[in-house]
Design an enzyme around this catalytic site. Structure first.
Site, PDB file in Angstrom:
ATOM      1  N   GLY A 198       0.802  -1.216   0.000  1.00 59.48           N
ATOM      2  CA  GLY A 198       0.000   0.000   0.000  1.00 59.48           C
ATOM      3  C   GLY A 198       0.835   1.265   0.000  1.00 59.48           C
TER       4      GLY A 198
ATOM      5  N   SER B 106      -4.843   7.606   6.625  1.00 64.19           N
ATOM      6  CA  SER B 106      -3.433   7.215   6.549  1.00 64.19           C
ATOM      7  C   SER B 106      -2.545   8.435   6.372  1.00 64.19           C
ATOM      8  CB  SER B 106      -3.213   6.247   5.385  1.00 64.19           C
ATOM      9  OG  SER B 106      -1.844   5.961   5.207  1.00 64.19           O
ATOM     10  N   SER B 107      -1.359   8.377   6.971  1.00 61.43           N
ATOM     11  CA  SER B 107      -0.360   9.430   6.748  1.00 61.43           C
ATOM     12  C   SER B 107       0.364   9.241   5.418  1.00 61.43           C
ATOM     13  CB  SER B 107       0.664   9.422   7.883  1.00 61.43           C
ATOM     14  OG  SER B 107       1.436   8.232   7.848  1.00 61.43           O
TER      15      SER B 107
ATOM     16  N   SER C 171      -0.705   8.367  12.522  1.00 60.21           N
ATOM     17  CA  SER C 171       0.702   7.950  12.442  1.00 60.21           C
ATOM     18  C   SER C 171       1.641   9.128  12.203  1.00 60.21           C
ATOM     19  CB  SER C 171       0.878   6.898  11.334  1.00 60.21           C
ATOM     20  OG  SER C 171       0.009   5.811  11.521  1.00 60.21           O
TER      21      SER C 171
ATOM     22  N   ASP D  56       2.539  -0.013  13.688  1.00 63.64           N
ATOM     23  CA  ASP D  56       2.920  -1.327  13.166  1.00 63.64           C
ATOM     24  C   ASP D  56       3.434  -2.273  14.252  1.00 63.64           C
ATOM     25  OD1 ASP D  56       2.141  -0.935  10.558  1.00 63.64           O
ATOM     26  OD2 ASP D  56       4.069  -0.150   9.912  1.00 63.64           O
TER      27      ASP D  56
ATOM     28  N   ASN E 246      -6.993   3.319  12.447  1.00 63.69           N
ATOM     29  CA  ASN E 246      -6.306   3.192  11.156  1.00 63.69           C
ATOM     30  C   ASN E 246      -5.838   1.762  10.885  1.00 63.69           C
ATOM     31  OD1 ASN E 246      -4.386   3.532  13.220  1.00 63.69           O
ATOM     32  ND2 ASN E 246      -2.856   4.315  11.812  1.00 63.69           N
TER      33      ASN E 246
ATOM     34  N   LYS F 140       6.410 -10.211   3.126  1.00 64.81           N
ATOM     35  CA  LYS F 140       6.129  -8.831   2.740  1.00 64.81           C
ATOM     36  C   LYS F 140       7.057  -7.857   3.462  1.00 64.81           C
ATOM     37  CE  LYS F 140       2.383  -5.553   2.111  1.00 64.81           C
ATOM     38  NZ  LYS F 140       2.999  -4.355   2.699  1.00 64.81           N
TER      39      LYS F 140
END
Length: 430
Positions: A91, A164-165, A192, A309, A332, A410
């Site tokens: 993303g 999202s940032s 974030s 995260d 988020n 990933k």
């Protein structure tokens, strides 16, 4: 491939933290946006990094690499026309490259992961780019999409930070290259914020001037700037290491993780403080985190937006804490590779955890005695979910099977190798 995680009482050993995925992808991008040759030392090797390398190659950068470094000759303000770009399931890479693609007459982004990235919305960035004179064809804000740009305009730009940032970061990478000066106003909230700090740090290292307000909601970016070609050194990765540290915390352990800088701008550095607050015995000095776990943790309340995260790994640790833990300000997480609240908690419940959710909270009623396990779990193709569920498996009464665990690549391709080197009983199965 699936992973069988067998209960493991003790972990012991030393590992070198994986290099940071976030910094690697940003260094790859600013190197491509520079004219000249840059070198990235100790890059992270992950599917996200591979997606960024593939895209900048397709846009005209020359990329040469070996295990220790990546050498990039950039295309500056003039990427090469590429009919299609495939960002895989990354993303952040998609969102960063969307702005770069705005410099070209037409680029199509394919939808390689319809059940994961293909479900994630990008409306906020689309609206901002359209206000700059870019035309975007899309599927209700989602992939596949075609960007028709060529000459995006600077000036006054607004972008929402609610979801999202990454949308803001994307615009911060693009606007220095435009003819006009730009002012960016962030609408609503900014998720974030610590990750924006990383973007600003990398831009400054690349010689780019950005004036940011103290609350990170307003920016002034002079136009006609040039990215500087130079050498970057990637620091150790806190988001991936969060899972290793959590695994050490829920077991009897003597685990040392190197290359985790105390003064890092990675928000996930806060996971060390979270584990301290949960009374995990650990030290952090000279870039080394040393956990001497006893399997006993105490519940707490934490602002998850400070370590986005790392939240899932900390939730996994809290599953075994004494008392009820609360992770708030985490909405988020719903807009990641999967819904990291609803989907993740559903799998935790299968394993026997006592968890509940609100729109922007995860609540964990700890089970210090452990959970039952003995189930097959769906990780929803999400690397963070895979790592976090593994932690739970270490303290289950019976083994758990994590479906499609190979998607951990990933961000952390050698996660299970590292765990196995510390003594964890993990085994790949078809």
């Amino acid at each position: 491939m699936d992973m069988i995680v067998t209960p493991t009482g003790k972990l012991k050993g030393e590992i070198q933290a994986l290099s940071s995925k976030n910094y690697t992808t940003r260094y790859l991008l600013v190197s491509a946006l520079a004219e000249g040759t840059s070198t990235i030392l100790y890059p992270a090797h992950s599917e996200d990094g591979e997606a960024m390398r593939r895209c900048i190659r397709d846009l005209g950068a020359v990329v040469e690499e070996d295990p220790e470094k990546i050498v990039i000759t950039g295309f500056g303000r003039h990427p090469r026309a590429a009919k299609e770009l495939n960002v895989g399931n990354a993303g952040a890479v998609l969102r960063f490259i969307m702005s770069v693609a705005a410099l070209l007459p037409e680029v199509r982004f394919v939808n390689a992961y319809p059940e994961s990235l293909g479900k994630r919305p990008h409306d906020d960035l689309i609206i901002a780019l359209e206000s700059m004179g870019v035309t975007i064809e899309h599927q209700n804000g989602r992939l596949p999409m075609t960007i028709k740009g060529g000459n995006p305009r600077g000036g006054k730009i607004q972008v929402s930070g609610n979801v999202s940032s990454q949308f803001l970061s994307s615009l911060l990478f693009l606007t220095p290259l435009l003819d006009e000066d730009s002012e960016i106003e962030v609408l609503h909230d900014l998720k974030s914020k610590v990750v924006i700090g990383q973007t600003l740090e990398v831009l400054a290292q690349a010689g780019i001037i950005v004036e940011a307000s103290a609350d990170l909601m307003h920016y002034r970016i002079p136009g006609k700037q040039k990215y500087k070609a130079q050498t970057y050194t990637v620091q150790g990765d806190y988001p991936g290491s969060a899972a290793i540290l959590a695994a050490a915390s829920v077991t009897e352990s003597d685990v040392v993780v190197h290359r985790l800088m105390e003064n890092s701008k990675q928000g996930e550095r806060a996971v060390v403080d979270v584990l301290r607050a949960m009374n995990v015995p650990l030290t952090h000095e000279n870039g080394i985190v040393h956990v001497k776990g006893n399997g006993r943790l105490t519940a707490g309340e934490f602002d998850g937006d400070e370590f986005t995260d790392g939240v899932l790994a900390m939730v996994a640790a809290a599953v075994f804490a004494e008392g009820t833990s609360r992770f708030y300000n985490v909405e988020n997480l719903r807009y990641k590779e999967c819904d990291r609240i609803t989907d993740y908690l559903a799998e935790l419940r299968k394993a026997g955890a006592r968890v509940e959710e609100k729109q922007d909270e995860i609540i964990v009623h700890g089970r210090p005695e452990g959970v039952e396990g003995g189930v097959e779990i769906d990780a929803h193709f999400d690397h963070r979910v895979i790592m976090a569920l593994t932690i739970v498996g270490l303290r289950s009464a019976r083994p758990i099977r994590i479906k499609d665990a190979h998607h951990v690549a990933k961000s952390y391709p050698i996660y299970f190798d590292h765990l196995k080197s510390l003594g964890a009983q993990v085994e790949w199965v078809d």
